[in-house]
Each structure stands twice: as structure tokens, then as C-alpha cells.
Design a protein around this motif. Structure first.
Motif, PDB file in Angstrom:
ATOM      1  N   HIS A 155      39.642  44.855  46.962  1.00 22.68           N
ATOM      2  CA  HIS A 155      40.357  45.165  45.720  1.00 22.68           C
ATOM      3  C   HIS A 155      39.408  45.065  44.533  1.00 22.68           C
ATOM      4  CE1 HIS A 155      40.791  40.734  45.815  1.00 22.68           C
ATOM      5  NE2 HIS A 155      40.944  40.790  44.504  1.00 22.68           N
ATOM      6  N   ILE A 156      39.770  45.770  43.475  1.00 22.18           N
ATOM      7  CA  ILE A 156      39.021  45.805  42.212  1.00 22.18           C
ATOM      8  C   ILE A 156      39.985  45.419  41.096  1.00 22.18           C
ATOM      9  CG2 ILE A 156      37.923  47.347  40.519  1.00 22.18           C
ATOM     10  CD1 ILE A 156      36.874  48.988  42.904  1.00 22.18           C
ATOM     11  N   HIS A 157      39.520  44.581  40.169  1.00 20.86           N
ATOM     12  CA  HIS A 157      40.320  44.230  38.996  1.00 20.86           C
ATOM     13  C   HIS A 157      39.842  45.027  37.779  1.00 20.86           C
ATOM     14  CE1 HIS A 157      42.450  41.075  40.959  1.00 20.86           C
ATOM     15  NE2 HIS A 157      41.504  40.145  40.897  1.00 20.86           N
ATOM     16  N   ILE A 158      40.797  45.617  37.066  1.00 22.52           N
ATOM     17  CA  ILE A 158      40.525  46.174  35.736  1.00 22.52           C
ATOM     18  C   ILE A 158      41.519  45.493  34.791  1.00 22.52           C
ATOM     19  CG2 ILE A 158      40.310  48.247  34.314  1.00 22.52           C
ATOM     20  CD1 ILE A 158      39.921  49.878  36.831  1.00 22.52           C
ATOM     21  N   PRO A 159      41.173  44.320  34.264  1.00 22.95           N
ATOM     22  CA  PRO A 159      42.114  43.542  33.455  1.00 22.95           C
ATOM     23  C   PRO A 159      42.318  44.162  32.077  1.00 22.95           C
ATOM     24  CG  PRO A 159      39.976  42.457  33.525  1.00 22.95           C
ATOM     25  CD  PRO A 159      39.887  43.623  34.463  1.00 22.95           C
ATOM     26  N   THR A 160      43.576  44.255  31.662  1.00 24.91           N
ATOM     27  CA  THR A 160      43.893  44.909  30.393  1.00 24.91           C
ATOM     28  C   THR A 160      44.425  43.950  29.334  1.00 24.91           C
ATOM     29  OG1 THR A 160      46.123  45.443  31.185  1.00 24.91           O
ATOM     30  CG2 THR A 160      44.400  47.099  31.557  1.00 24.91           C
ATOM     31  N   SER A 161      44.544  42.664  29.670  1.00 24.92           N
ATOM     32  CA  SER A 161      44.954  41.658  28.688  1.00 24.92           C
ATOM     33  C   SER A 161      43.807  40.665  28.500  1.00 24.92           C
ATOM     34  CB  SER A 161      46.209  40.922  29.158  1.00 24.92           C
ATOM     35  OG  SER A 161      45.915  40.072  30.255  1.00 24.92           O
ATOM     36  N   LEU A 162      43.826  39.963  27.379  1.00 28.42           N
ATOM     37  CA  LEU A 162      42.783  38.966  27.124  1.00 28.42           C
ATOM     38  C   LEU A 162      42.862  37.846  28.154  1.00 28.42           C
ATOM     39  CD1 LEU A 162      40.484  37.885  25.414  1.00 28.42           C
ATOM     40  CD2 LEU A 162      42.183  36.882  23.867  1.00 28.42           C
ATOM     41  N   LEU A 163      44.063  37.412  28.506  1.00 29.18           N
ATOM     42  CA  LEU A 163      44.223  36.366  29.508  1.00 29.18           C
ATOM     43  C   LEU A 163      43.566  36.769  30.825  1.00 29.18           C
ATOM     44  CD1 LEU A 163      45.619  33.683  30.438  1.00 29.18           C
ATOM     45  CD2 LEU A 163      47.511  35.118  31.198  1.00 29.18           C
ATOM     46  N   ALA A 164      43.788  38.006  31.238  1.00 32.05           N
ATOM     47  CA  ALA A 164      43.202  38.470  32.499  1.00 32.05           C
ATOM     48  C   ALA A 164      41.694  38.605  32.392  1.00 32.05           C
ATOM     49  CB  ALA A 164      43.831  39.801  32.900  1.00 32.05           C
ATOM     50  N   GLN A 165      41.193  39.065  31.243  1.00 31.35           N
ATOM     51  CA  GLN A 165      39.761  39.306  31.098  1.00 31.35           C
ATOM     52  C   GLN A 165      38.943  38.029  31.106  1.00 31.35           C
ATOM     53  OE1 GLN A 165      39.052  41.874  27.712  1.00 31.35           O
ATOM     54  NE2 GLN A 165      40.058  43.629  28.671  1.00 31.35           N
ATOM     55  N   VAL A 166      39.504  36.935  30.581  1.00 23.13           N
ATOM     56  CA  VAL A 166      38.727  35.689  30.516  1.00 23.13           C
ATOM     57  C   VAL A 166      39.125  34.685  31.589  1.00 23.13           C
ATOM     58  CG1 VAL A 166      38.348  35.961  28.033  1.00 23.13           C
ATOM     59  CG2 VAL A 166      40.263  34.554  28.837  1.00 23.13           C
ATOM     60  N   ASP A 167      40.199  35.004  32.353  1.00 17.57           N
ATOM     61  CA  ASP A 167      40.669  33.997  33.296  1.00 17.57           C
ATOM     62  C   ASP A 167      41.157  34.588  34.615  1.00 17.57           C
ATOM     63  OD1 ASP A 167      41.383  31.149  33.833  1.00 17.57           O
ATOM     64  OD2 ASP A 167      43.416  31.942  33.875  1.00 17.57           O
ATOM     65  N   ALA A 168      42.293  35.268  34.614  1.00 14.87           N
ATOM     66  CA  ALA A 168      42.966  35.622  35.867  1.00 14.87           C
ATOM     67  C   ALA A 168      42.148  36.534  36.770  1.00 14.87           C
ATOM     68  CB  ALA A 168      44.327  36.267  35.560  1.00 14.87           C
ATOM     69  N   ALA A 169      41.345  37.417  36.178  1.00 20.72           N
ATOM     70  CA  ALA A 169      40.592  38.385  36.979  1.00 20.72           C
ATOM     71  C   ALA A 169      39.283  37.819  37.516  1.00 20.72           C
ATOM     72  CB  ALA A 169      40.313  39.639  36.153  1.00 20.72           C
ATOM     73  N   ILE A 170      38.984  36.570  37.198  1.00 28.44           N
ATOM     74  CA  ILE A 170      37.695  35.977  37.550  1.00 28.44           C
ATOM     75  C   ILE A 170      37.899  34.794  38.496  1.00 28.44           C
ATOM     76  CG2 ILE A 170      35.635  34.822  36.627  1.00 28.44           C
ATOM     77  CD1 ILE A 170      36.304  36.289  33.959  1.00 28.44           C
ATOM     78  N   GLY A 171      37.115  34.731  39.560  1.00 24.25           N
ATOM     79  CA  GLY A 171      37.119  33.539  40.394  1.00 24.25           C
ATOM     80  C   GLY A 171      37.772  33.666  41.746  1.00 24.25           C
ATOM     81  N   GLY A 172      38.504  34.764  41.980  1.00 25.23           N
ATOM     82  CA  GLY A 172      39.023  35.003  43.317  1.00 25.23           C
ATOM     83  C   GLY A 172      40.316  34.311  43.677  1.00 25.23           C
ATOM     84  N   LYS A 173      40.939  33.603  42.740  1.00 26.78           N
ATOM     85  CA  LYS A 173      42.245  33.020  43.038  1.00 26.78           C
ATOM     86  C   LYS A 173      43.312  34.109  42.973  1.00 26.78           C
ATOM     87  CE  LYS A 173      42.155  28.153  41.593  1.00 26.78           C
ATOM     88  NZ  LYS A 173      42.750  27.197  40.635  1.00 26.78           N
ATOM     89  N   THR A 174      44.159  34.159  43.986  1.00 27.12           N
ATOM     90  CA  THR A 174      45.287  35.074  43.975  1.00 27.12           C
ATOM     91  C   THR A 174      46.547  34.256  44.232  1.00 27.12           C
ATOM     92  OG1 THR A 174      45.479  35.557  46.348  1.00 27.12           O
ATOM     93  CG2 THR A 174      43.756  36.723  45.127  1.00 27.12           C
TER      94      THR A 174
END
Length: 297
Positions: free
Chosen positions: A65-84
Motif C-alpha cells: 500500500h501507498i499513503h498519500i495523506p491529505t490532512s496535517l494529522l496524517a502528514q505528520v503522524d498517521a501516515a508515518i511509522g507503519g501502524k495500522t
């Protein structure tokens, strides 16, 4: 010739971050003939990254899978680190996996369309990252934060790289990565409580409130000095006003904290700042101390 693709749309909101929504995604993937060589692209905010990453991690025992985060929360946190993960039985992120995206593509221009409330949510996680591991970044944010404006691109890059470096060092959260949970023991309990009563509270609001209470807890336990605690809580009160602790629900919140993934046995464990830029983790705190603080405040 471009590769064929299919669009899967899911409903927005934390209340839809569930196994039922995952079933919809899996059914769509199966109906479209997705195989183990397929790639799921998660275009959206933190909820989409969390759920999409989990859906990909178990479909046919795991697809890329690939992340293209569109919110600030996702860009600095949720899309990074591999936690699902997804929520289960009213508890935050109780079912999930560690499955890094093969790419995370961050484009700050997406943030130009967001309302101030969405920016505030992401800024809370940015503040948390600065507080737990980088004093100079904390001082930069503290000196010029405007929670109603898009942060500088340099801040987004710094926050994303700080988290990435910590997660690369400890991908399965067995050690230092736990510092990133500062504010989340109380914060996740707040989110779970409001999910149970069908009221909307954003993750960023809950974490900001969690950081206030956990900073006061650190002072109470002698882990942080009063001056640093006052500096942090004054900053959070100024930029993230309001208190989300529901009156008379201290026992309920403490009960929710018992389900926190950092706990060991019956011990509720916290990540607590010693001072800006330095954090300790796996700190056991008796429930009597937690309840006393919540009731006092």
C-alpha cells in the motif's frame, strides 16, 4: 499505457474506522480481482491511512500500500511509522498491525483546502513530537504557532522526519518509539468515551487535552519540574483551549485506560515528559493517582 485502477470510497469519520468498513474494502478488492501483486493507495486523512493500511496488511495475507495523506494529522503522524488499525467495541485502535507503506507521498498543498479545525488537529500531534524528542523544534513552535494557519512546510518536514527516525529505530514499538504515546493514554480514553456516547471529538483535540493532564501527572509524580509543567500547560491552554474530561466520568475514563496497549498486566503505563525534548516511557501509575488528578482538576 496507464495501469487499470478502481476507486473505493469510504465514509469519513472515526465512527467508520471499523471492521465493517474493512469488510467493504475487502469485498471491493475481491470483486475487482485484486491479487497479491495489487497496490492499495490510501488517499485521505488519518482515518483512511489507518484503515487502508490495515485492510491492505491482511488482504490475501498482505498486499502493498501507498499513503498519500491529505490532512496535517496524517502528514505528520498517521501516515508515518507503519501502524495500522481500526476501532473495536468502542475502544481506539484495538485491532491492527505493523505494516509500513512502500511509499508515503506528502504534498503540503492539500492543506490549503482545510478548515482551521483540521489544522489544529494536526498541530497537536506536531507539538507532541516536538515535546517528546526535540527541544529546539518545540521552542520554534512555541514562539510562533498560529493554530488557525497552515504551518510552514519546514515544520511538516521536520515533524515527519522526527517521527520517521524514531519509528525506523524501533519499528515494532518495543522501546523508544513508545515516547510518541505522550498524551495518548488519556487522549485515547477521551476518544473512546465520546465514541461510546456518539459525540464527535477529534484525535488532535483529545491528544492536546491528554498532554495537559499527563504533564500535570508528570509534575505530580516528580518526573517534571513545576516550571516546565507550567510552560507546557499554559501553551496548551492558550492554543488548544477547553477541557474534554467529562464531569463525573473519572472512573469510566480510568476503566478505558486499562485497555491501553502500552499496559503491562493490570498496570496503566504512561509516556511522560521529563522536560521539553526528553521523555520517559513505561511509567507505571497507580489508578488512585490518576483518579485523584482527574477529580482535582
Amino acid at each position: 499505457m496507464a495501469e487499470a485502477f478502481r476507486l473505493i470510497t469510504i465514509s469519513a469519520g472515526e465512527q467508520h474506522k471499523t471492521l465493517e468498513t474493512c469488510r467493504q474494502v475487502w469485498s471491493e478488492l475481491e470483486a475487482q480481482g485484486a491479487g497479491r501483486d495489487s497496490i492499495l493507495i490510501n488517499l485521505g486523512g488519518g482515518m483512511v491511512c489507518d484503515l487502508g493500511g490495515f485492510a491492505a496488511s491482511v488482504y490475501k495475507r498482505g498486499i502493498r500500500h501507498i499513503h498519500i495523506p491529505t490532512s496535517l494529522l496524517a502528514q505528520v503522524d498517521a501516515a508515518i511509522g507503519g501502524k495500522t488499525g481500526v476501532n473495536h467495541l468502542g475502544l481506539k485502535n484495538q485491532i491492527g498491525s505493523f505494516r509500513p507503506a512502500i511509499r508515503t507521498l506528502i504534498e503540503p498543498a492539500f492543506l490549503n483546502t482545510l478548515p482551521a479545525s483540521h489544522l489544529r488537529e494536526g498541530l497537536a500531534e506536531m507539538v507532541k513530537t516536538a515535546l517528546v524528542c526535540n527541544k529546539s523544534f518545540w521552542e520554534e513552535i512555541r514562539g510562533s504557532l498560529n493554530p488557525c494557519e497552515k504551518p510552514p512546510d519546514s515544520w511538516i518536514r521536520t515533524a515527519a522526519l522526527l517521527k520517521k527516525n524514531i519509528c525506523d529505530e524501533d519499528p515494532y514499538e518495543n522501546g523508544r518509539r513508545k515516547i510518541l504515546n505522550f498524551g495518548h493514554t488519556v487522549g485515547h480514553a477521551i476518544e473512546s468515551y465520546y465514541l461510546s456516547v456518539n459525540k464527535a471529538v477529534t484525535h488532535g483535540e483529545a491528544v492536546a487535552c491528554g498532554m495537559k493532564y499527563e504533564s500535570l501527572l508528570a509534575v505530580r509524580l516528580g518526573i517534571m519540574n513545576e516550571a516546565d509543567g507550567q510552560q507546557i500547560t499554559d501553551f496548551l491552554d492558550r492554543h488548544f483551549p477547553g477541557d474534554l474530561i467529562p464531569a463525573g466520568q473519572e472512573e469510566a475514563l480510568c476503566s478505558l485506560m486499562r485497555h491501553d496497549k502500552k499496559n503491562l498486566g493490570t498496570q496503566i503505563r504512561f509516556a511522560l515528559c521529563e522536560k521539553p525534548g526528553r521523555t520517559v516511557f513505561d511509567v507505571p501509575v497507580p489508578e488512585t493517582e490518576i483518579l485523584s488528578l482527574l477529580r482535582k482538576l
